[in-house]
Write a protein that holds these residues in place. Sequence first.
Motif, PDB file in Angstrom:
ATOM      1  N   LEU A  30       0.854  -1.188   0.000  1.00  0.00           N
ATOM      2  CA  LEU A  30       0.000   0.000   0.000  1.00  0.00           C
ATOM      3  C   LEU A  30       0.889   1.236   0.000  1.00  0.00           C
ATOM      4  CD1 LEU A  30      -2.743   1.433   0.206  1.00  0.00           C
ATOM      5  CD2 LEU A  30      -2.531   1.264   2.709  1.00  0.00           C
ATOM      6  N   CYS A  32       1.506   5.054   0.416  1.00  0.00           N
ATOM      7  CA  CYS A  32       0.778   6.092   1.152  1.00  0.00           C
ATOM      8  C   CYS A  32       1.397   7.461   0.920  1.00  0.00           C
ATOM      9  CB  CYS A  32       0.781   5.776   2.646  1.00  0.00           C
ATOM     10  SG  CYS A  32      -0.192   4.314   3.068  1.00  0.00           S
ATOM     11  N   LEU A  72      -1.143  -1.871  -4.497  1.00  0.00           N
ATOM     12  CA  LEU A  72      -2.476  -1.294  -4.400  1.00  0.00           C
ATOM     13  C   LEU A  72      -2.454   0.152  -4.905  1.00  0.00           C
ATOM     14  CD1 LEU A  72      -3.440  -2.498  -0.795  1.00  0.00           C
ATOM     15  CD2 LEU A  72      -3.800  -3.682  -2.969  1.00  0.00           C
ATOM     16  N   LEU A  75      -2.843   5.659  -1.649  1.00  0.00           N
ATOM     17  CA  LEU A  75      -3.752   6.343  -0.728  1.00  0.00           C
ATOM     18  C   LEU A  75      -3.330   7.813  -0.694  1.00  0.00           C
ATOM     19  CD1 LEU A  75      -6.059   6.135   1.298  1.00  0.00           C
ATOM     20  CD2 LEU A  75      -4.401   5.488   3.044  1.00  0.00           C
ATOM     21  N   ILE A 100      -8.516   3.290   8.409  1.00  0.00           N
ATOM     22  CA  ILE A 100      -8.421   3.035   6.966  1.00  0.00           C
ATOM     23  C   ILE A 100      -7.312   2.033   6.683  1.00  0.00           C
ATOM     24  CG2 ILE A 100      -7.749   4.079   4.763  1.00  0.00           C
ATOM     25  CD1 ILE A 100      -9.270   6.602   5.677  1.00  0.00           C
ATOM     26  N   ASP A 103      -8.452  -1.376   7.778  1.00  0.00           N
ATOM     27  CA  ASP A 103      -9.466  -1.943   6.885  1.00  0.00           C
ATOM     28  C   ASP A 103      -8.856  -2.407   5.565  1.00  0.00           C
ATOM     29  OD1 ASP A 103     -11.477  -1.620   8.712  1.00  0.00           O
ATOM     30  OD2 ASP A 103     -12.326   0.176   7.789  1.00  0.00           O
ATOM     31  N   VAL A 104      -7.892  -1.659   5.038  1.00  0.00           N
ATOM     32  CA  VAL A 104      -7.212  -2.107   3.820  1.00  0.00           C
ATOM     33  C   VAL A 104      -6.477  -3.417   4.092  1.00  0.00           C
ATOM     34  CG1 VAL A 104      -5.389  -1.584   2.154  1.00  0.00           C
ATOM     35  CG2 VAL A 104      -6.987   0.207   2.841  1.00  0.00           C
ATOM     36  N   SER A 107      -8.870  -6.285   4.351  1.00  0.00           N
ATOM     37  CA  SER A 107      -9.432  -6.627   3.043  1.00  0.00           C
ATOM     38  C   SER A 107      -8.476  -7.501   2.240  1.00  0.00           C
ATOM     39  CB  SER A 107      -9.754  -5.351   2.256  1.00  0.00           C
ATOM     40  OG  SER A 107     -10.778  -4.608   2.880  1.00  0.00           O
ATOM     41  N   VAL A 108      -7.207  -7.092   2.179  1.00  0.00           N
ATOM     42  CA  VAL A 108      -6.266  -7.882   1.376  1.00  0.00           C
ATOM     43  C   VAL A 108      -5.988  -9.226   2.036  1.00  0.00           C
ATOM     44  CG1 VAL A 108      -5.257  -5.827   0.323  1.00  0.00           C
ATOM     45  CG2 VAL A 108      -4.186  -6.796   2.365  1.00  0.00           C
TER      46      VAL A 108
END
Length: 246
Positions: A30, A32, A72, A75, A100, A103-104, A107-108
């Motif tokens: 991810l 950021c 991903l 963000l 956030i 939650d990411v 999810s993954v």
Amino acid sequence: MDSTESQSLLAEMTWQEAETAFDEADFVVLPCGATEQHSTHLPTSVDSIRAENLTAELAAAAPEHDLNLLVLPVLPYGYSEHHINYAGTVSLGADTYQEIIIDVGRSVQRHGATRFLVANFHGGNIEPHKLALDRLQRDHGLDSYYAHWTDFARDQLEERFGTEWGHAGEYETSVIEHYRPELVHGDRKTPQTKKNRYEVRQYAHFDDLTVEGGLGDPTQSDPEFLEEVIEATTERILTHLRSELE
């Protein structure tokens, strides 16, 4: 964009392709960034531009280290409350931002990710990231990793630019001149005017520290040198990631 880079981007995959990509990825990454002021010569997207492009460098070079990174979408908002007095800054609250990230990660993990890497490109995100990754690791059993890109480049940057190359200064100006030179207002590049230096007391907002909104001297930017830093830093980060699999 070459085919290797495209194959690493979740945003360009169908769900069937994503299903395979999650199974094959060594790390789900991810990137950021942030949306915040960067003085009078750089756009508000500096940190997100860095996140997109420098993470793409990692993904492109990963196969040379026998690594597969699934990247991903960036963000683009972070914890930027200290810049909020400048127009254009958009900040998430620290608690919101932590949730956030969690939650990411959750999810993954549901899709099969076993290692979650946050690649960070904004200093204000560091503390919320650490708390979020601690919770993912401890409460959700997701192996979590962290790379604040600048930390892996710091020695080279300080050798070339000294110690005052921070926000919107020599380094960040060099990055944008390298990847998106059309966004740099060269006629507005000027040594940044420092207002205060706090050694102990916490400052409230960034305009307590600087007049223009930045630190350092962006007139000393060096995008050619930055290419060397990118190559070396990419190598350092991937070497550390590879060692986690051995």
